[in-house]
Design a protein around this motif. Structure first.
Motif, short mmCIF file in Angstrom:
data_model
loop_
_atom_site.label_atom_id
_atom_site.label_comp_id
_atom_site.label_asym_id
_atom_site.label_seq_id
_atom_site.Cartn_x
_atom_site.Cartn_y
_atom_site.Cartn_z
N THR A 2 2.03 -7.95 5.01
CA THR A 2 2.04 -9.24 5.68
C THR A 2 0.72 -9.95 5.45
OG1 THR A 2 1.20 -8.28 7.72
CG2 THR A 2 3.59 -8.37 7.46
N GLU A 3 0.81 -11.22 5.33
CA GLU A 3 -0.40 -12.02 5.12
C GLU A 3 -0.87 -12.60 6.44
OE1 GLU A 3 -0.52 -14.81 1.98
OE2 GLU A 3 0.47 -13.49 0.58
N GLU A 4 -2.14 -12.75 6.54
CA GLU A 4 -2.77 -13.33 7.73
C GLU A 4 -2.64 -14.85 7.66
OE1 GLU A 4 -7.14 -12.64 9.64
OE2 GLU A 4 -6.99 -12.66 7.47
N TRP A 9 -7.50 -16.46 9.37
CA TRP A 9 -8.43 -16.14 8.30
C TRP A 9 -9.69 -17.00 8.41
CZ3 TRP A 9 -10.65 -19.15 4.54
CH2 TRP A 9 -11.38 -18.47 3.58
#
Length: 103
Positions: A2-4, A9
């Protein structure tokens, strides 16, 4: 994986950058930047501080040792070496790898 999200960020990135503001750095004045500090330890050092955008010159240290004292916050009283312990007298080695006695 999963991406932040970008917002999280950005917050984390700015927090890391804020921690670096105020960092002190020692640069040799003789033009040997990028080489090991041991190459010319007697050269004066420019002490520069990071303001979040650029390195701002702050002061000049006389040599590598003085620059390290400034970087690590060591006072002159702390910099003096303690007295060395008495030397230990070593006995003659008894192992089989010693040099044989001369005839």
């Amino acid at each position: 994986m999963t991406e932040e999200p970008f917002e999280e960020w950005a917050v984390n990135f700015l927090a890391r950058q804020a921690a670096r503001v105020g960092t002190l750095r020692a640069l040799p004045i003789d033009g040997s930047a990028g080489r090991g500090a041991h190459v010319n330890p007697t050269a004066p050092r420019l002490m520069a501080r990071w303001d979040g955008y650029r390195w701002v010159p702050e002061t000049v240290a006389a040599d590598y040792a003085a620059a390290q004292r400034m970087l690590h916050g060591i006072s002159a009283a702390q910099a003096e070496p303690a007295s060395a312990p008495p030397a230990q007298v070593l006995s003659r080695p008894t192992g089989r790898h010693r040099k044989p006695p001369a005839p």
